[in-house]
Design a protein around this motif. Structure first.
Motif, mmCIF file in Angstrom:
data_model
loop_
_atom_site.group_PDB
_atom_site.id
_atom_site.type_symbol
_atom_site.label_atom_id
_atom_site.label_comp_id
_atom_site.label_asym_id
_atom_site.label_seq_id
_atom_site.Cartn_x
_atom_site.Cartn_y
_atom_site.Cartn_z
ATOM 1 N N MET A 1 -18.606 31.034 45.474
ATOM 2 C CA MET A 1 -18.737 29.649 45.047
ATOM 3 C C MET A 1 -18.117 29.430 43.667
ATOM 4 N N LEU A 2 -18.427 30.333 42.729
ATOM 5 C CA LEU A 2 -17.992 30.139 41.349
ATOM 6 C C LEU A 2 -16.471 30.235 41.210
ATOM 7 N N GLN A 3 -15.869 31.209 41.857
ATOM 8 C CA GLN A 3 -14.421 31.373 41.750
ATOM 9 C C GLN A 3 -13.691 30.138 42.281
ATOM 10 N N SER A 4 -14.165 29.611 43.392
ATOM 11 C CA SER A 4 -13.569 28.412 43.974
ATOM 12 C C SER A 4 -13.740 27.216 43.041
ATOM 13 N N LEU A 5 -14.923 27.084 42.444
ATOM 14 C CA LEU A 5 -15.190 25.992 41.510
ATOM 15 C C LEU A 5 -14.224 26.049 40.328
ATOM 16 N N VAL A 6 -14.050 27.228 39.764
ATOM 17 C CA VAL A 6 -13.152 27.393 38.619
ATOM 18 C C VAL A 6 -11.722 27.023 39.003
ATOM 19 N N GLN A 7 -11.258 27.504 40.124
ATOM 20 C CA GLN A 7 -9.884 27.210 40.555
ATOM 21 C C GLN A 7 -9.685 25.718 40.765
ATOM 22 N N ARG A 8 -10.652 25.072 41.377
ATOM 23 C CA ARG A 8 -10.529 23.629 41.631
ATOM 24 C C ARG A 8 -10.551 22.839 40.330
ATOM 25 N N LEU A 9 -11.408 23.228 39.394
ATOM 26 C CA LEU A 9 -11.476 22.513 38.108
ATOM 27 C C LEU A 9 -10.187 22.689 37.313
ATOM 28 N N GLN A 10 -9.644 23.895 37.323
ATOM 29 C CA GLN A 10 -8.419 24.146 36.561
ATOM 30 C C GLN A 10 -7.208 23.418 37.149
ATOM 31 N N ALA A 11 -7.246 23.130 38.444
ATOM 32 C CA ALA A 11 -6.142 22.410 39.082
ATOM 33 C C ALA A 11 -6.300 20.892 38.958
ATOM 34 N N HIS A 12 -7.462 20.432 38.517
ATOM 35 C CA HIS A 12 -7.785 19.004 38.445
ATOM 36 C C HIS A 12 -7.208 18.367 37.182
ATOM 37 N N GLN A 13 -6.665 17.178 37.329
ATOM 38 C CA GLN A 13 -6.195 16.406 36.173
ATOM 39 C C GLN A 13 -7.310 15.456 35.762
ATOM 40 N N ALA A 14 -8.024 15.801 34.694
ATOM 41 C CA ALA A 14 -9.160 14.995 34.246
ATOM 42 C C ALA A 14 -8.682 13.650 33.708
ATOM 43 N N GLN A 15 -9.461 12.599 33.988
ATOM 44 C CA GLN A 15 -9.101 11.265 33.522
ATOM 45 C C GLN A 15 -9.276 11.154 32.013
ATOM 46 N N ALA A 16 -8.232 10.665 31.355
ATOM 47 C CA ALA A 16 -8.278 10.417 29.903
ATOM 48 C C ALA A 16 -8.367 8.912 29.683
ATOM 49 N N LEU A 17 -9.229 8.504 28.777
ATOM 50 C CA LEU A 17 -9.370 7.096 28.424
ATOM 51 C C LEU A 17 -8.608 6.819 27.128
ATOM 52 N N PRO A 18 -8.336 5.549 26.821
ATOM 53 C CA PRO A 18 -7.658 5.245 25.555
ATOM 54 C C PRO A 18 -8.440 5.798 24.369
ATOM 55 N N PRO A 19 -7.737 6.335 23.370
ATOM 56 C CA PRO A 19 -8.415 6.930 22.203
ATOM 57 C C PRO A 19 -9.319 5.913 21.491
ATOM 58 N N ARG A 20 -10.382 6.438 20.897
ATOM 59 C CA ARG A 20 -11.324 5.622 20.116
ATOM 60 C C ARG A 20 -11.614 6.364 18.819
ATOM 61 N N PRO A 21 -12.007 5.615 17.775
ATOM 62 C CA PRO A 21 -12.282 6.293 16.499
ATOM 63 C C PRO A 21 -13.455 7.262 16.568
ATOM 64 N N GLN A 22 -14.459 6.933 17.363
ATOM 65 C CA GLN A 22 -15.643 7.787 17.485
ATOM 66 C C GLN A 22 -15.529 8.624 18.753
ATOM 67 N N GLN A 23 -15.424 9.947 18.597
ATOM 68 C CA GLN A 23 -15.335 10.820 19.765
ATOM 69 C C GLN A 23 -16.429 11.883 19.716
ATOM 70 N N ALA A 24 -16.785 12.340 20.895
ATOM 71 C CA ALA A 24 -17.813 13.376 21.024
ATOM 72 C C ALA A 24 -17.412 14.279 22.180
ATOM 73 N N SER A 25 -18.091 15.408 22.259
ATOM 74 C CA SER A 25 -17.838 16.346 23.343
ATOM 75 C C SER A 25 -19.137 17.030 23.717
ATOM 76 N N VAL A 26 -19.265 17.356 24.998
ATOM 77 C CA VAL A 26 -20.425 18.114 25.456
ATOM 78 C C VAL A 26 -19.936 19.349 26.192
ATOM 79 N N LEU A 27 -20.742 20.395 26.156
ATOM 80 C CA LEU A 27 -20.465 21.598 26.922
ATOM 81 C C LEU A 27 -21.285 21.530 28.207
ATOM 82 N N VAL A 28 -20.637 21.814 29.328
ATOM 83 C CA VAL A 28 -21.296 21.874 30.627
ATOM 84 C C VAL A 28 -21.393 23.359 30.979
ATOM 85 N N PRO A 29 -22.462 24.043 30.515
ATOM 86 C CA PRO A 29 -22.558 25.500 30.707
ATOM 87 C C PRO A 29 -23.013 25.867 32.118
ATOM 88 N N ILE A 30 -22.274 26.776 32.728
ATOM 89 C CA ILE A 30 -22.615 27.289 34.054
ATOM 90 C C ILE A 30 -22.718 28.805 33.942
#
Length: 194
Positions: A1-30
């Protein structure tokens, strides 16, 4: 399951939104377990001014010293759950979202050791808990209706062992499930993604 998940995520083009002055980030730990990976989530402390008692991922606003949004996610995970950055294998970002306070949030998926010791920073968190990814595959998503920035939106939600997973956190999980595991019908479109 994990190997497939990693491969699919790495091949995915994540949607980027227009830049904003205030930015944040979260970690999704698996956790790095091939057959039974778990998602690490936190519950915000009750004494906080915003998001008190809500389920979330470790993360926060980008600091001037952060070289990237990935660095922000790693720094915040260190501060909030005592997760050493060197123990995280960053996989890929997920699509950007706007928080209810108008922060542009970039989620970063990262793999961590199964037995990694974690500790909740009491200044920010009430507790840390883990949810098997299998739970989301076996439990039907529930859709809830909210007012968000003056619009009525429908967002995914789950309940796990007394914790209500909703809002931005549930949207991130829904994208993870759809993109990484091919689970259909869990993701809804937020206003900023239209």
């Amino acid at each position: 399951m994990l190997q497939s998940l990693v491969q699919r995520l790495q091949a995915h083009q994540a949607q980027a939104l227009p830049p904003r002055p205030q930015q944040a980030s979260v970690l999704v730990p698996i956790t790095r377990h091939e057959q039974h990976p778990e998602l690490v989530l936190t519950v915000r402390a009750q004494h906080l001014n915003t998001h008190r008692g809500e389920v979330c991922f470790p993360g926060g606003k980008q600091d001037s010293g952060d070289l990237s949004l990935a660095a922000t996610a790693l720094r915040e995970a260190q501060e909030e759950i005592a997760l050493p950055s060197e123990q995280v294998e960053l996989v890929a970002p997920l699509g950007q979202l706007l928080s209810k306070h108008q922060l542009l949030v970039t989620p970063w998926v990262g793999l961590i050791p199964v037995e990694q010791a974690l500790s909740a920073n009491p200044d920010e968190l009430a507790r840390i808990f883990r949810v098997p990814l299998a739970f989301f595959l076996e439990t039907p998503v529930r859709f809830e209706h909210y007012a968000l920035r003056g619009l009525q939106v429908t967002l995914p939600a789950w309940d796990y062992e007394g914790e209500h997973i909703w809002g931005l956190t549930a949207c991130i999980i829904a994208e993870l499930l759809e993109v990484g595991l091919g689970l259909e019908g869990v993701r809804t479109q937020r206003p900023e993604q239209r």
